[in-house]
Design an enzyme around this catalytic site. Structure first.
Site, short mmCIF file in Angstrom:
data_model
loop_
_atom_site.label_atom_id
_atom_site.label_comp_id
_atom_site.label_asym_id
_atom_site.label_seq_id
_atom_site.Cartn_x
_atom_site.Cartn_y
_atom_site.Cartn_z
N GLY A 120 0.79 -1.23 0.00
CA GLY A 120 0.00 0.00 0.00
C GLY A 120 0.82 1.28 0.00
O GLY A 120 0.26 2.37 0.00
N GLY A 122 2.60 2.37 -2.44
CA GLY A 122 2.52 3.00 -3.75
C GLY A 122 3.56 2.52 -4.74
O GLY A 122 3.80 3.17 -5.76
N LYS A 123 4.17 1.38 -4.48
CA LYS A 123 5.25 0.88 -5.34
C LYS A 123 4.78 0.65 -6.78
O LYS A 123 5.42 1.13 -7.72
CB LYS A 123 5.82 -0.41 -4.75
CG LYS A 123 6.44 -0.24 -3.37
CD LYS A 123 6.90 -1.54 -2.76
CE LYS A 123 5.81 -2.55 -2.53
NZ LYS A 123 4.78 -2.15 -1.56
N SER A 162 9.69 -6.78 -0.62
CA SER A 162 11.08 -7.09 -0.29
C SER A 162 11.41 -6.67 1.15
O SER A 162 12.20 -5.76 1.38
CB SER A 162 12.02 -6.41 -1.29
OG SER A 162 13.32 -6.92 -1.18
#
Length: 188
Positions: free
Chosen positions: A14, A16-17, A85
């Site tokens: 969440g 925003g990647k 990650s």
């Protein structure tokens, strides 16, 4: 043949990647750059369906994504990797495998912000204990923020357009100088 730079995003679910990776593609592809996106959700649903979300499976998934980056970086101008990650050791291993040309991008948003956004409804499920190992939410599933990222994108406090502009500028300055007419569609 060149090895394209890899921009390895990290941040909570969440943060925003994916949205920022899409914004970067939207700016850079029209300039003629071939951009490959290896989105975490897409990779899991296509390539790594047998992996769960234990620490061992997450580590394996990140290592396999680094392998995909190594393969795909020879056929494009940049590889964007919007994934959670969560572990420093996995990001360090990816950097070692993909150097030179590896850039760790921290998409920074605190837990309160991503819980309010809850783009995928995962935090609501985590609050109801339907998900019991939500990264960064549950104590036994920590998120380890980067200690020395190459770029911090403050998505929790900046407007999305400002975050996208910061990211695009950073990427653009690390791409090959010549424009490349090849356009690679995200195949994930």
């Amino acid at each position: 043949m060149h090895a394209a730079p890899v921009f390895w995003f990290t941040g909570l679910s969440g943060a925003g990647k994916t949205k920022l990776a899409e914004a970067a593609c939207g700016s850079l592809r029209p300039e003629g750059y071939a951009i490959e996106v290896l989105d975490g959700d897409d990779i899991r649903s296509v390539y790594h369906v047998d992996l769960g979300f234990s620490a061992a499976d997450i580590t394996t998934n990140n290592a396999l994504i680094a392998d995909l980056c190594a393969e795909r970086r020879r056929r494009c101008d940049a590889v964007l990797v919007p994934i959670i990650s969560p572990f420093r050791a996995s990001r360090k291993a990816a950097r070692q495998k993909l150097q030179p040309g590896f850039f760790e991008i921290y998409i920074s948003a605190d837990l309160d912000t991503v819980v309010k956004r809850d783009v995928k409804g995962l935090y609501e499920k985590a609050q109801r204990n339907e998900i019991t190992n939500m990264i960064g939410f549950h104590e036994d599933s920590p998120y380890e923020p980067p200690e020395h990222p190459d770029l911090v994108v403050p998505s929790g406090s900046w407007p999305v357009d400002d975050c996208a502009a910061l990211l695009v500028d950073y990427i653009r300055h690390r791409l090959p100088a010549q424009l490349n007419p090849r356009i690679v569609q995200a195949s994930d």
